[in-house]
Design an enzyme around this catalytic site. Structure first.
Site, short mmCIF file in Angstrom:
data_model
loop_
_atom_site.label_atom_id
_atom_site.label_comp_id
_atom_site.label_asym_id
_atom_site.label_seq_id
_atom_site.Cartn_x
_atom_site.Cartn_y
_atom_site.Cartn_z
N CYS A 1 0.94 -1.49 0.33
CA CYS A 1 0.48 0.38 -0.06
C CYS A 1 0.58 1.31 0.25
CB CYS A 1 -1.30 -0.19 1.45
SG CYS A 1 -2.72 0.90 0.74
N HIS B 1 -3.66 -5.17 -0.10
CA HIS B 1 -2.80 -5.51 1.00
C HIS B 1 -2.78 -7.40 1.27
CE1 HIS B 1 -2.64 -2.18 3.96
NE2 HIS B 1 -3.22 -1.42 3.53
N GLU C 1 -1.61 -9.09 3.64
CA GLU C 1 -1.25 -9.90 4.65
C GLU C 1 -2.29 -10.12 5.53
OE1 GLU C 1 -1.05 -6.67 4.17
OE2 GLU C 1 -1.33 -4.72 5.99
N1 GLN Z 1 -2.09 7.03 3.01
C1 GLN Z 1 -1.69 6.14 1.06
C2 GLN Z 1 -3.52 6.08 1.02
O1 GLN Z 1 -4.35 6.62 1.12
C3 GLN Z 1 -2.12 4.89 1.31
C4 GLN Z 1 -3.04 3.59 2.50
C5 GLN Z 1 -2.29 2.31 3.06
O2 GLN Z 1 -0.86 2.08 3.11
N2 GLN Z 1 -3.34 1.75 3.80
O3 GLN Z 1 -3.71 5.79 -0.54
#
Ligand code: GLN
Length: 545
Positions: free
Chosen positions: A393, A521, A523
Site C-alpha cells: 500500500c 494488503h 497480509e
Molecule cells: N495513505 C495511502 C492512501 O490512502 C496508503 C494507505 C495505506 O497504506 N493503507 O492511499
C-alpha cells in the site's frame, strides 16, 4: 435448518489476556472436529468501527473481504479458522446505537420511550442471531465480548447475552470466562482471588460462567482447580488452564486439546453422542497445526527482515503483517526475525547502518507524511543493493515515488497526499475520492479482482491469472506516468480488470531478484495453514533460497 449453538467468551480483571486468540483456537478445534463455525466480536466503544482510530489506540485496522474496517481480533479469527467473516462479524456500541437512533428518527418505535433494555439489548441480540440466519448450516456462533467484565461499557452486552440464554435455552448457549490466575512473585504462590472476584462481577450481571479459562504462567493442578471450582460455582472438569506459550500462539489449539477443552465443550452441548459422528475420542485433525509449531521448535534457518514503518512501538499496529511474514517462513522452515525501524528516525546519515543486517526490507501501509523520507531511503537502499523489497500500500506508493525521483529523474516527485503541488504527482487521488468529506468508511475498501501480467514475478508467485485481494486506501498510481515507468523497468504487473487502476508493480527481474509493491494488503489473507505466496517468495528470496 441445523441447530446453531452459541458460545460467549467474556474476559475478567485485565485486558490483553488473549481472548481473541483463545476464541479463535476454540473455533479451530471445533472445525477440526467437522463443525462449521463463525466468530463475532462485540466492541464496547462508541466509534462505529476502528477505521478512524490511531493504530496506537487499538492496533491495526483489519479489513474483511466485504470491506468492513474491523478490530484486529477478526484477523485471528480468520487466521485460525475457515470462517468467512464480514461486516456482520464486527459489532460496536456505536453501530448498535446508530441503528436504534435511526429507527427512532423514522418513527419506528411508534411513540414508545426508547431504552437500553429492551431496545439496545434487542439490537445486540439481533446482531448475534443474524449470523445464523445468514448461514443456515452453521453449527456454532462464537461471540467475543470485548472489554473487561466490570467496565461500564460492557454492561449492555452482558445483559443482552444473559437474555439470549433465556431466549435460546441453556443447552444451546455456553458462557466461557477468561480470567487471570497469576503468581504475584516469580515462581511464587498462585493466586485465585482475581478470578474469584471477576466471576462474582459476572454473577452480579446475572451470568454464571459454564467454563473457566484461567490465564496462568503455570499449569493448574487439581487442588487449584478444585478451589476455583468451589469459589466460582463451576464444575472442576470445566476449569481449564490457558498457560503461557513457549513458542507461538499457533500452539494454543493443541494446548487446549491436550486438556480436552474441545471434548468438554461437545459434552456440554451433548454433541458427543450424535451417531458417532463427533465421538469424544475422535482426534481432531490437528496434525497440520502440529507441523506449524514444528517450524518454531526447530527452524532450519532464520532470516532478518527490516520493517520500516511509523508505528513500530506497538506490535499490534502491524499485527497481520508480522503474522503473514512469519507464515511466509513456514514452507521453507525459516524463522523470521524482525528488525523494527521507525522510519522517522531514518536519515541519510544512518540508514546504511540501520539496515546493515536486513536480508529483506518491507515498508507497510500507512497514512500521513511523517517518516516518508526515511521510507524512501530504505527503499532506495533495497533497490540499489538488490535486497529483496516488499512494499504494501503506502509501501508500494513510496517505491513508485523513489523510482520516479532516483531513476526517472523526476525531481520532487510525490504523492498528492503529501505534496498536492508536486511537479510529478506519480501517486494521486482517485477521481471518485476527490469529493468525499467524511473520513469513516469512505476509502477504497475490501476485496477487488486484479489481473496479473503473464510471465511476471507476481503471476509466478500466485500461479493464477486473476486474484482477489483486500484494499484500504484513497490514493492510486497516476496513469499519466505508466509508460515512463514501464520503459525504465518498473513494470505494472497487476491491474484492475478494466485496466484503469494499477494494483501491483515490480522491478524487472533482470534488475532485481525481488522488488514488488502491491496497492492491496496481502497480509490480511495469509493463514498459518496456507501462507500467502507473495510472503513465501519474499522470505525465500531474503533467505537466499
Ligand atoms: N495513505 C495511502 C492512501 O490512502 C496508503 C494507505 C495505506 O497504506 N493503507 O492511499
Amino acid at each position: 435448518m441445523k441447530k446453531t449453538r452459541y458460545i460467549f467468551v467474556t474476559g475478567g480483571v485485565a485486558s490483553s489476556l488473549g481472548k481473541g486468540v483463545s476464541i479463535a483456537s476454540i473455533g479451530a478445534l471445533l472445525e477440526a472436529r467437522g463443525f462449521k463455525v463463525t466468530i463475532q466480536k462485540m466492541d464496547p466503544y462508541i466509534n462505529i468501527d476502528p477505521g478512524t482510530m490511531s493504530p496506537f489506540q487499538h492496533g491495526e485496522v483489519y479489513v474483511t473481504e466485504d470491506g468492513a474496517e474491523t478490530d484486529l481480533d477478526l484477523g485471528y479469527y480468520e487466521r485460525f479458522t475457515n470462517a468467512n467473516l464480514g461486516r456482520e462479524n464486527s459489532v460496536s456500541t456505536g453501530q448498535i446505537y446508530d441503528t436504534v437512533i435511526s429507527r427512532e428518527r423514522r418513527g419506528e418505535y411508534l411513540g414508545r420511550t426508547v431504552q437500553v433494555i429492551p431496545h439496545i439489548t434487542n439490537e445486540i441480540k439481533n446482531r448475534i442471531l443474524l449470523l445464523a440466519q445468514m448461514t443456515p448450516d452453521l453449527d456454532f456462533v462464537l461471540v467475543e465480548i470485548g472489554g473487561t467484565v466490570g467496565d461500564i461499557e460492557s454492561v449492555p452486552f452482558l445483559e443482552a447475552i444473559r437474555q439470549f440464554r433465556l431466549d435460546q435455552g441453556g443447552e444451546n448457549t455456553m458462557f466461557i470466562h477468561l480470567t487471570p490466575v497469576p503468581s504475584i512473585t516469580k515462581g511464587g504462590e498462585i493466586k485465585t482471588k482475581p478470578t474469584q472476584h471477576s466471576v462474582k462481577e459476572l454473577q452480579k450481571q446475572g451470568i454464571q460462567p459454564d467454563l473457566l479459562l484461567c490465564r496462568t504462567n503455570a499449569q493448574l493442578d487439581i487442588e487449584l482447580k478444585e478451589k476455583i471450582s468451589l469459589f466460582c460455582n463451576v464444575a472442576k472438569t470445566r476449569v481449564f488452564s490457558a498457560p503461557d506459550i513457549d513458542h507461538t500462539i499457533y500452539e494454543i489449539p493443541q494446548i487446549f486439546h491436550s486438556e480436552n477443552l474441545d471434548a468438554e465443550i461437545l459434552r456440554y452441548f451433548h454433541l458427543e453422542d450424535q451417531g458417532g459422528e463427533y465421538l469424544l475420542n475422535l482426534n481432531p485433525r490437528l496434525a497440520k497445526w502440529e507441523s506449524v509449531v514444528e517450524v518454531f521448535r526447530s527452524p532450519r534457518r532464520n532470516v532478518k527482515i527490516a520493517v520500516v514503518g511509523k508505528y513500530m512501538a506497538l506490535h499490534d499496529a502491524y499485527r497481520s503483517l508480522y503474522e503473514a511474514l512469519t507464515h511466509g517462513g513456514f514452507p521453507s522452515h525459516t524463522e523470521v526475525e524482525f528488525i523494527k525501524i521507525d522510519s522517522e528516525k531514518v536519515d541519510a546519515e544512518n540508514y546504511r547502518d540501520l539496515l546493515k543486517d536486513a536480508q529483506g526490507i518491507l515498508v507497510p501501509g500507512g497514512f500521513g507524511e511523517r517518516g516518508v523520507e526515511g521510507k524512501l531511503l530504505a527503499i532506495g537502499h533495497a533497490r540499489k543493493n538488490k535486497i529483496p523489497y516488499f512494499g504494501i500500500c503506502l509501501g508500494m506508493q513510496c517505491a513508485v515515488i523513489e523510482f520516479a525521483r532516483s531513476v526517472l529523474g523526476f525531481a520532487n516527485a510525490h504523492s498528492t497526499e503529501f505534496e498536492p503541488d508536486s511537479p510529478y504527482p506519480v501517486i494521486s487521488l482517485m477521481e471518485e475520492q476527490t469529493t468525499i468529506v467524511n473520513k469513516g468508511g469512505t476509502m477504497r475498501l475490501g476485496a477487488y479482482p486484479c489481473k496479473l501480467r503473464e510471465g511476471s514475478l507476481i503471476a509466478e508467485c500466485y500461479m493464477q491469472p486473476t486474484i482477489h485481494e483486500r484494499h484500504r486506501h484513497r490514493f492510486e498510481f497516476n496513469n499519466k506516468y505508466r509508460s515512463a515507468f514501464e520503459n525504465a523497468g518498473m513494470h505494472l504487473t497487476g491491474l484492475s480488470p478494466n485496466e484503469t487502476l494499477v494494483e501491483a508493480v515490480e522491478l524487472d527481474r533482470k534488475l532485481h531478484p525481488f522488488f514488488v509493491g502491491t496497492q492491496y494488503h496481502p497480509e490480511f489473507k495469509s493463514k498459518p495453514l496456507s501462507p500467502h505466496p507473495l510472503f513465501t517468495r519474499f522470505i525465500e528470496k531474503s533467505a537466499g533460497l
